[in-house]
Scaffold this active site. Structure first.
Site, PDB file in Angstrom:
ATOM      1  N   GLN A  72       0.844  -1.206   0.000  1.00 22.22           N
ATOM      2  CA  GLN A  72       0.000   0.000   0.000  1.00 22.22           C
ATOM      3  C   GLN A  72       0.874   1.250   0.000  1.00 22.22           C
ATOM      4  O   GLN A  72       2.105   1.172   0.060  1.00 22.22           O
ATOM      5  CB  GLN A  72      -0.932   0.006   1.223  1.00 22.22           C
ATOM      6  CG  GLN A  72      -0.193   0.148   2.539  1.00 22.22           C
ATOM      7  CD  GLN A  72      -1.116   0.161   3.757  1.00 22.22           C
ATOM      8  OE1 GLN A  72      -2.134  -0.503   3.766  1.00 22.22           O
ATOM      9  NE2 GLN A  72      -0.749   0.915   4.778  1.00 22.22           N
ATOM     10  N   GLY A  73       0.236   2.398  -0.065  1.00 21.92           N
ATOM     11  CA  GLY A  73       0.918   3.677   0.123  1.00 21.92           C
ATOM     12  C   GLY A  73       2.037   3.935  -0.880  1.00 21.92           C
ATOM     13  O   GLY A  73       1.932   3.630  -2.074  1.00 21.92           O
ATOM     14  N   GLN A  83       7.289  13.179  17.329  1.00 22.82           N
ATOM     15  CA  GLN A  83       7.691  11.857  16.821  1.00 22.82           C
ATOM     16  C   GLN A  83       9.225  11.727  16.922  1.00 22.82           C
ATOM     17  O   GLN A  83       9.903  11.525  15.916  1.00 22.82           O
ATOM     18  CB  GLN A  83       7.273  11.713  15.358  1.00 22.82           C
ATOM     19  CG  GLN A  83       5.764  11.753  15.130  1.00 22.82           C
ATOM     20  CD  GLN A  83       5.454  11.843  13.644  1.00 22.82           C
ATOM     21  OE1 GLN A  83       5.684  12.873  13.013  1.00 22.82           O
ATOM     22  NE2 GLN A  83       4.933  10.769  13.086  1.00 22.82           N
ATOM     23  N   TYR A 141      10.745   8.317  15.542  1.00 19.38           N
ATOM     24  CA  TYR A 141      10.566   8.266  14.080  1.00 19.38           C
ATOM     25  C   TYR A 141      11.603   9.184  13.434  1.00 19.38           C
ATOM     26  O   TYR A 141      12.282   8.812  12.476  1.00 19.38           O
ATOM     27  CB  TYR A 141       9.137   8.725  13.731  1.00 19.38           C
ATOM     28  CG  TYR A 141       8.826   8.728  12.247  1.00 19.38           C
ATOM     29  CD1 TYR A 141       8.392   7.567  11.609  1.00 19.38           C
ATOM     30  CD2 TYR A 141       8.958   9.893  11.481  1.00 19.38           C
ATOM     31  CE1 TYR A 141       8.099   7.569  10.250  1.00 19.38           C
ATOM     32  CE2 TYR A 141       8.674   9.895  10.122  1.00 19.38           C
ATOM     33  CZ  TYR A 141       8.239   8.732   9.510  1.00 19.38           C
ATOM     34  OH  TYR A 141       7.959   8.737   8.170  1.00 19.38           O
ATOM     35  N   VAL A 173       2.636  12.566   3.058  1.00 25.55           N
ATOM     36  CA  VAL A 173       2.065  11.913   1.875  1.00 25.55           C
ATOM     37  C   VAL A 173       0.735  11.271   2.268  1.00 25.55           C
ATOM     38  O   VAL A 173       0.619  10.694   3.360  1.00 25.55           O
ATOM     39  CB  VAL A 173       3.031  10.831   1.324  1.00 25.55           C
ATOM     40  CG1 VAL A 173       2.502  10.269   0.009  1.00 25.55           C
ATOM     41  CG2 VAL A 173       4.432  11.387   1.147  1.00 25.55           C
ATOM     42  N   ASN A 174      -0.218  11.367   1.380  1.00 24.58           N
ATOM     43  CA  ASN A 174      -1.564  10.869   1.668  1.00 24.58           C
ATOM     44  C   ASN A 174      -1.625   9.334   1.615  1.00 24.58           C
ATOM     45  O   ASN A 174      -1.973   8.756   0.588  1.00 24.58           O
ATOM     46  CB  ASN A 174      -2.539  11.495   0.659  1.00 24.58           C
ATOM     47  CG  ASN A 174      -3.970  11.309   1.098  1.00 24.58           C
ATOM     48  OD1 ASN A 174      -4.230  10.809   2.192  1.00 24.58           O
ATOM     49  ND2 ASN A 174      -4.897  11.708   0.255  1.00 24.58           N
TER      50      ASN A 174
HETATM   51  P1  NAD Z   1       1.882   2.928   4.851  1.00 22.63           P
HETATM   52  O1  NAD Z   1       1.618   2.586   6.286  1.00 22.63           O
HETATM   53  O2  NAD Z   1       0.755   3.369   4.025  1.00 22.63           O
HETATM   54  O3  NAD Z   1       2.593   1.708   4.121  1.00 22.63           O
HETATM   55  C1  NAD Z   1       3.688   1.048   4.706  1.00 22.63           C
HETATM   56  C2  NAD Z   1       3.738  -0.384   4.209  1.00 22.63           C
HETATM   57  O4  NAD Z   1       4.853  -0.997   4.850  1.00 22.63           O
HETATM   58  C3  NAD Z   1       2.495  -1.191   4.593  1.00 22.63           C
HETATM   59  O5  NAD Z   1       2.052  -1.953   3.487  1.00 22.63           O
HETATM   60  C4  NAD Z   1       2.974  -2.082   5.724  1.00 22.63           C
HETATM   61  O6  NAD Z   1       2.306  -3.327   5.799  1.00 22.63           O
HETATM   62  C5  NAD Z   1       4.446  -2.244   5.370  1.00 22.63           C
HETATM   63  N1  NAD Z   1       5.247  -2.582   6.532  1.00 22.63           N
HETATM   64  C6  NAD Z   1       5.290  -1.948   7.724  1.00 22.63           C
HETATM   65  N2  NAD Z   1       6.103  -2.595   8.560  1.00 22.63           N
HETATM   66  C7  NAD Z   1       6.591  -3.661   7.878  1.00 22.63           C
HETATM   67  C8  NAD Z   1       7.467  -4.720   8.216  1.00 22.63           C
HETATM   68  N3  NAD Z   1       8.003  -4.839   9.440  1.00 22.63           N
HETATM   69  N4  NAD Z   1       7.762  -5.642   7.271  1.00 22.63           N
HETATM   70  C9  NAD Z   1       7.211  -5.561   6.040  1.00 22.63           C
HETATM   71  N5  NAD Z   1       6.363  -4.599   5.674  1.00 22.63           N
HETATM   72  C10 NAD Z   1       6.055  -3.656   6.586  1.00 22.63           C
HETATM   73  O7  NAD Z   1       3.012   4.030   4.890  1.00 22.63           O
HETATM   74  P2  NAD Z   1       3.625   4.943   3.716  1.00 22.63           P
HETATM   75  O8  NAD Z   1       3.209   6.323   3.972  1.00 22.63           O
HETATM   76  O9  NAD Z   1       3.415   4.347   2.393  1.00 22.63           O
HETATM   77  O10 NAD Z   1       5.155   4.856   4.138  1.00 22.63           O
HETATM   78  C11 NAD Z   1       6.168   4.278   3.338  1.00 22.63           C
HETATM   79  C12 NAD Z   1       7.502   4.867   3.773  1.00 22.63           C
HETATM   80  O11 NAD Z   1       7.482   6.277   3.530  1.00 22.63           O
HETATM   81  C13 NAD Z   1       7.798   4.700   5.258  1.00 22.63           C
HETATM   82  O12 NAD Z   1       9.163   4.440   5.437  1.00 22.63           O
HETATM   83  C14 NAD Z   1       7.435   6.058   5.831  1.00 22.63           C
HETATM   84  O13 NAD Z   1       8.123   6.329   7.024  1.00 22.63           O
HETATM   85  C15 NAD Z   1       7.879   6.958   4.691  1.00 22.63           C
HETATM   86  N6  NAD Z   1       7.277   8.295   4.694  1.00 22.63           N
HETATM   87  C16 NAD Z   1       5.919   8.439   4.719  1.00 22.63           C
HETATM   88  C17 NAD Z   1       5.404   9.722   4.735  1.00 22.63           C
HETATM   89  C18 NAD Z   1       3.915   9.968   4.795  1.00 22.63           C
HETATM   90  O14 NAD Z   1       3.520  11.084   5.166  1.00 22.63           O
HETATM   91  N7  NAD Z   1       3.064   9.022   4.398  1.00 22.63           N
HETATM   92  C19 NAD Z   1       6.256  10.838   4.706  1.00 22.63           C
HETATM   93  C20 NAD Z   1       7.624  10.639   4.662  1.00 22.63           C
HETATM   94  C21 NAD Z   1       8.128   9.357   4.656  1.00 22.63           C
END
Ligand code: NAD
Length: 265
Positions: A15-16, A148, A151, A186-187
């Site tokens: 996802q994401g 956070q 994080y 990010v959404n």
């Molecule tokens: P999300 O929660 O939508 O997706 C994260 C995915 O990682 C999920 O599918 C989850 O099942 C998987 N995951 C989590 N822990 C895991 C593990 N131990 N083993 C295997 N899979 C695992 O989050 P996202 O927003 O898509 O985040 C992706 C990356 O981007 C992350 O590293 C997050 O810190 C980073 N990020 C996100 C944002 C934001 O605002 N969304 C901003 C900056 C950075």
């Protein structure tokens, strides 16, 4: 790097941001190993890709990236299934200030391990074809994030590690470029965790402050992060770079002042 027929492994691909990255890689003609601990969402995303691309172009591998054995197995499966490995996107990450050790484990230790395992498969001295590794950090890897703190520490760690290992990879002629992407908000579903005590612990009381920050900075669409990824992969000059992606400035790079070196004397 020309992306057609290259093999990529993306963690957190169910996802994401990870899912958007897998989509963009598939659109460029890559084959993708989708790695995620969420088996249900992982299978759904594989089904979704099967509707758009040849089913042979993806495999889903359930894997908790924080488990060394599972992560090694996931790389082995992708390599054996597709016969090569060219790209690794260490993207899986969590927001958990309550059980903060797991945040360091997933966001930093697993990214370090994913980089080292990726190098074993890709570096030319091992008979690999070279390639590229992209580690997903955050704007919180560059500035403080008062609600956070762990994080934030984990994401700062990703940047320090990536810039350093990129230098080592260059010095050792591994043929592998290693860069990091730092998105703003990010959404994606991760944003819902700021409303949960189990994720925020003692910082839950600052939920509204975080919501106000998100409103102020705005939310980026996941495909924009994937666009940044493709830019890094296609530009062979980039190594050790810190790409920032924000609402205000779009895709751009963090600029550091050069450090003095012994040869300057
Ligand atoms: P999300 O929660 O939508 O997706 C994260 C995915 O990682 C999920 O599918 C989850 O099942 C998987 N995951 C989590 N822990 C895991 C593990 N131990 N083993 C295997 N899979 C695992 O989050 P996202 O927003 O898509 O985040 C992706 C990356 O981007 C992350 O590293 C997050 O810190 C980073 N990020 C996100 C944002 C934001 O605002 N969304 C901003 C900056 C950075």
């Amino acid at each position: 790097m020309h992306l057609k027929d290259k093999v990529a492994l993306v963690t957190g691909a169910a996802q994401g941001i990870g899912n958007a990255c897998a989509q963009a890689l598939l659109e460029k003609g890559c084959k993708v190993g989708l790695v995620d601990q969420n088996a249900e969402a992982g299978k759904e995303s594989k089904d979704n890709f099967d509707k758009q691309f040849d089913t042979q172009r993806t495999i889903f591998i359930p894997c908790d990236v924080s488990d060394e054995g599972q992560l090694k197995d996931a790389f082995k499966k992708v390599f054996e299934h597709f016969g090569r490995l060219d790209i690794v996107v260490n993207n899986a990450g969590i927001n958990n200030e309550n059980n903060w050790e797991i945040t360091v484990q997933v966001n930093l230790i697993s990214v370090i391990r994913g980089t080292y395992i990726g190098l074993e498969y890709m570096k030319t001295e091992n008979g690999g074809n070279g390639g590229a590794i992209v580690n997903v950090s955050s704007i919180a890897g560059l500035v403080p994030a008062p609600y956070q703190p762990v994080y934030c520490a984990s994401k700062h760690g990703v940047i320090g590690f990536t810039r350093s290992i990129a230098g080592a990879s260059k010095e050792k002629n591994y043929g592998v470029r290693i860069n990091t992407i730092c998105p703003g908000y990010v959404n994606t579903p991760i944003l819902q965790t700021i409303e949960k005590e189990e994720n925020m612990g003692q910082y839950l009381e600052f939920k509204e402050n975080l919501q106000a920050l998100m409103k102020f900075y705005g939310l980026l669409p996941p495909p924009l992060i994937a666009e940044g990824l493709i830019k890094i992969l296609e530009d062979d000059t980039l190594n050790g770079e810190v790409m920032k992606i924000t609402k205000g400035q779009g895709i751009h790079f963090h600029e550091y002042s050069p450090l003095p070196t012994p040869s300057d004397k």
